[in-house]
Motif scaffolding. Structure first.
Motif, short mmCIF file in Angstrom:
data_model
loop_
_atom_site.label_atom_id
_atom_site.label_comp_id
_atom_site.label_asym_id
_atom_site.label_seq_id
_atom_site.Cartn_x
_atom_site.Cartn_y
_atom_site.Cartn_z
N UNK A 1 6.00 1.23 8.99
CA UNK A 1 4.64 0.95 8.54
C UNK A 1 4.00 -0.15 9.37
N UNK A 2 4.76 -1.20 9.65
CA UNK A 2 4.23 -2.31 10.44
C UNK A 2 3.90 -1.86 11.86
N UNK B 1 0.81 -1.22 0.00
CA UNK B 1 0.00 0.00 0.00
C UNK B 1 0.85 1.27 0.00
N UNK B 2 2.06 1.20 0.56
CA UNK B 2 2.94 2.37 0.55
C UNK B 2 4.09 2.19 -0.46
N UNK B 3 3.89 1.25 -1.38
CA UNK B 3 4.82 1.00 -2.48
C UNK B 3 6.20 0.53 -2.03
N UNK B 4 6.23 -0.30 -0.99
CA UNK B 4 7.46 -0.98 -0.58
C UNK B 4 7.40 -2.38 -1.15
N UNK C 1 7.85 -4.98 16.80
CA UNK C 1 9.09 -5.45 16.19
C UNK C 1 10.05 -5.81 17.31
N UNK C 2 10.39 -7.08 17.43
CA UNK C 2 11.31 -7.52 18.47
C UNK C 2 12.73 -7.12 18.09
N UNK C 3 13.45 -6.60 19.05
CA UNK C 3 14.84 -6.18 18.83
C UNK C 3 15.77 -7.20 19.45
N UNK C 4 16.93 -7.36 18.87
CA UNK C 4 17.95 -8.25 19.39
C UNK C 4 18.78 -7.49 20.40
N UNK C 5 19.01 -8.11 21.54
CA UNK C 5 19.84 -7.50 22.58
C UNK C 5 21.12 -8.29 22.71
N UNK D 1 16.94 -4.22 1.72
CA UNK D 1 17.59 -3.64 2.90
C UNK D 1 17.34 -2.13 3.02
N UNK D 2 17.36 -1.42 1.89
CA UNK D 2 17.16 0.03 1.93
C UNK D 2 15.74 0.41 2.32
N UNK D 3 14.81 -0.53 2.26
CA UNK D 3 13.41 -0.28 2.64
C UNK D 3 13.08 -0.77 4.05
N UNK D 4 14.07 -1.30 4.76
CA UNK D 4 13.81 -1.90 6.07
C UNK D 4 13.17 -0.92 7.05
N UNK D 5 13.67 0.29 7.13
CA UNK D 5 13.13 1.25 8.10
C UNK D 5 11.71 1.69 7.74
N UNK D 6 11.46 1.90 6.47
CA UNK D 6 10.10 2.25 6.04
C UNK D 6 9.15 1.10 6.33
N UNK D 7 9.60 -0.12 6.09
CA UNK D 7 8.76 -1.29 6.33
C UNK D 7 8.44 -1.46 7.81
#
Length: 113
Positions: free
Chosen positions: A95-96, A66-69, A103-107, A86-92
């Motif tokens: 959006x999510x 819907x946001x053209x990713x 979004x679970x982060x790795x520690x 990879x360049x769309x990771x932050x936009x993705x």
């Protein structure tokens, strides 16, 4: 706006690229993804198994479309995974998150928070 609350996804530890001759339908892990690689993909998968995992991942895919990713839902490690450039990771991930997906982060021991 529809939301997909209570779903948690996490980034797969490997970087991926399209398998030669199968762009858009098969991926392969690559040992190290250079910042400048154009064909480097990031994989996201559901943290906890759900009965309708394919349906959930297809909804996530639609939210990104819907946001053209550009993205694809493919089987990886026996489960449906969502792959984005990879360049769309932050936009993705942004959006999510807006759709109520966590979004679970790795520690690590060096950077626990």
């Amino acid at each position: 706006m529809n939301t997909l609350q209570l779903f948690i996804v996490h980034r797969l530890p490997n970087s991926y690229r399209w398998l030669t001759g199968f762009a858009g339908s098969k991926v392969e892990p690559i040992p190290q993804c250079a910042q400048s690689e154009d064909d480097c993909l990031v994989g996201l998968k559901l943290l906890s198994p759900v009965d309708n995992a394919w349906q959930v991942m297809n909804k996530l895919s639609q939210a990104l479309t819907d946001i053209e990713v550009d993205c694809a839902v493919l089987e990886c490690e026996g489960e449906p995974c969502l792959f984005v450039d990879r360049q769309d990771e932050f936009a993705a991930t942004c959006r999510l998150k807006n759709f109520g997906v966590a979004i679970a982060e790795t520690f690590s021991g060096q950077n626990p928070f």
